[in-house]
Design a protein around this motif. Structure first.
Motif: not given
Length: 550
Positions: A141, A144-145, A148, A157, A161, A406, A410
């Protein structure tokens, strides 16, 4: 950037006042001198849970204070204003904490706040790094942040979301109705009974508003009539009544006016008074005639009041609550009676939201696929400067069967530090020294996208050699061009590269051990670098000065 740090009675520090500069700052000192107190103080100011055991021995209270000058305050001001806390003025954010054996208090801009709010404000304010913290890089996670952030995917995003949340809500509504059993006959009968009971009462808002007053009038009709009738008689009952006398007064006034025209202005109010009293008399007579002392009407009103009170006991404290309950029962009956139709509507809604989610996910996935090779290239450029000269790095995107919170994939950061060896996921890398340099390479690649004002590194150069330590220092100095960077280090190669060098030392004052922090420059800085090199003499001094010249 951090412009002020005050620490009082924390561990070995009795009092520390530090006004750090911008750029790359190094903090050095002997082991046990109190360098960790700087990290600990900043952590506490960012919302770390306080332990009374950290209060300096013999003291009852520890206090910490920090001032930040921020270029961007819109988000923080929004959070503060929503909580009723004064916003940052001229970009200045003040944080203060006090810790005692029994209680902790925290303040933002001199206003008391909860620890939860302090943590929320501190998010994105400081990025703390120490040898064990780099394990967060092994989180998919977190990776991935980072991807981004590197690709500047924030607008995508936000759209994703929103679409994901809408799909979850639609799916939950469909499943709730789908999985619920049909209401049994007893439940249906109870719902219908409630609806019938309220509907048959047939109350209206106007009736309810006047019901109590109507009952009071019917109940007191005889007394009201006994009071109102003499009023009517006194107003216009016979020749001696008020109106009879006033009419006589008006006639005399008219006679007087004919004889003397100047009396007109004086007498003009008389007719207005008579008109108003005539209206009053007529209203009193109407009031008397409408008074109803019929026992049956009184009984009817009492029955309606009793019925309304009964409905209030069952379905709500007032008429509005009863109406709301009635509508809720109708809606539930409608949902049960039209279950199949409603299921179809909800299924169509879920499909529509799922289609929108797929569009948002596809746009985000395409952006990630485009950003991944660029991040790989930038990372390798920085990693090779940090000693990984023949390393390999891959941002692997793994599609999921169904979109998640997210996105539709992944990620796994795969790294191969040594040639001829297969790439491995970062979570399989055991060396904290390697992970520290991987983190630093990623931070360097993200320097322009990362808007965190302060980066703090605590001995992330541990477990590396001198040459690599110098490369680590160079990277920190480069980061210092975009951020304020504080590095706590034991390596002279790192400390010498800092724009400003601070020394924390331990001594004894009044029989107590205390820690002090001050900036070293010129000969004092050379002396500290010589201490860190572990040598002395002209050769060591030349070496130290050479480090500063690089």
């Amino acid at each position: 950037m951090l412009t002020l740090l005050k620490i009082r009675n924390l561990a070995l520090v009795d009092e520390l006042v530090w006004e750090p500069e911008g750029g790359f700052l190094s903090i050095t000192g002997e082991t046990g001198a109190g360098k960790s107190v700087i990290m600990g103080g900043i952590s506490l100011l960012l919302g770390e849970r306080a332990d009374k055991g950290r209060i300096r021995s013999g003291e009852t209270q520890c206090s910490l204070e920090a001032a930040f000058h921020l270029n961007r305050v819109t988000h923080i001001n929004t959070v503060l204003e929503e909580a009723g806390v004064p916003p940052c003025e001229d970009g200045e954010l003040l944080i203060r904490r006090t810790i005692t054996a029994t209680a902790n208090r925290q303040f933002i801009n001199n206003s008391p706040v909860t620890l939860q709010l302090l943590r929320k404000v501190a998010e994105g304010l400081v990025d703390m790094h120490h040898p064990e913290a780099h394990r967060s890089l092994t989180s998919q996670e977190r990776q991935l942040d980072l991807l981004d952030a590197y690709g500047e995917h924030a607008p995508l995003l936000v759209k994703y979301y929103a679409a994901y949340r809408a799909w979850l809500d639609a799916r939950a509504a469909y499943r709730e109705l789908q999985e619920s059993e049909m209401a049994n006959e007893r439940e249906l009968d109870f719902l219908r009974h409630q609806v019938d009971e309220i509907e048959q009462a047939a109350f209206t808002a106007d009736e309810v508003a006047g019901l109590e007053a109507g009952w009071q009038r019917a109940r007191n009709a005889s007394r009201l009539r006994d009071t109102a009738l003499p009023m009517a008689q006194l107003l216009d009952g016979d020749e001696s009544s008020v109106l009879s006398r006033l009419r006589q007064l008006v006639r005399l006034g008219r006679d007087l006016e004919r004889l003397d025209a100047e009396t007109a202005a004086m007498l003009s109010p008389l007719e207005g008074i008579v008109d108003e009293l005539c209206d009053l008399s007529a209203n009193v007579e109407d009031y008397v005639s409408n008074l109803n002392s019929d026992p049956q009407e009184l009984a009817r009103l009492e029955e309606r009041i009793s019925l309304l009170d009964n409905l209030k006991r069952k379905y709500g404290a007032d008429f509005e609550s009863i109406c709301e309950h009635l509508q809720a029962c109708r809606d539930k009956l409608d949902a049960i009676d039209n279950r199949e139709e409603k299921l179809q509507e909800l299924a169509e809604e879920e499909r529509a939201r799922k289609a929108e989610l797929k569009i948002a996910a596809a746009a985000l996935s395409a952006a990630r696929k485009k950003a991944a090779p660029k991040l790989q290239q930038d990372f390798l450029e920085h990693a090779r400067q940090l000693g990984f000269r023949q390393s390999l790095f891959e941002v692997q995107l793994c599609p999921m069967d169904e979109p998640g919170p997210h996105g539709a994939e992944t990620t796994d950061f795969l790294f191969g530090p040594n040639p001829g060896e297969p790439l491995k996921a970062l979570r399989l890398i055991a060396s904290s020294g390697e992970l520290a340099r991987v983190m630093l390479a990623l931070k360097s690649a993200l320097a322009k996208q990362d808007d965190t004002p302060l980066l703090v590194f605590d001995e992330i150069d541990a477990n590396v050699g001198g040459e690599i330590a110098r490369a680590v220092g160079m990277k920190m100095r480069e980061l210092g061009q975009e951020h304020q960077v504080i590095a706590i280090t034991h390596f002279p190669q790192v400390a010498a590269l800092a724009n400003h060098h601070y020394l924390i030392s331990k001594g004894v004052a009044d029989g107590r051990t205390v820690s002090r922090l001050h900036e070293v420059a010129d000969d004092a800085r050379v002396a500290e670098l010589m201490r860190m090199l572990g040598t002395s003499g002209p050769t060591a001094e030349a070496h130290a000065r050479g480090l500063l010249m690089e």
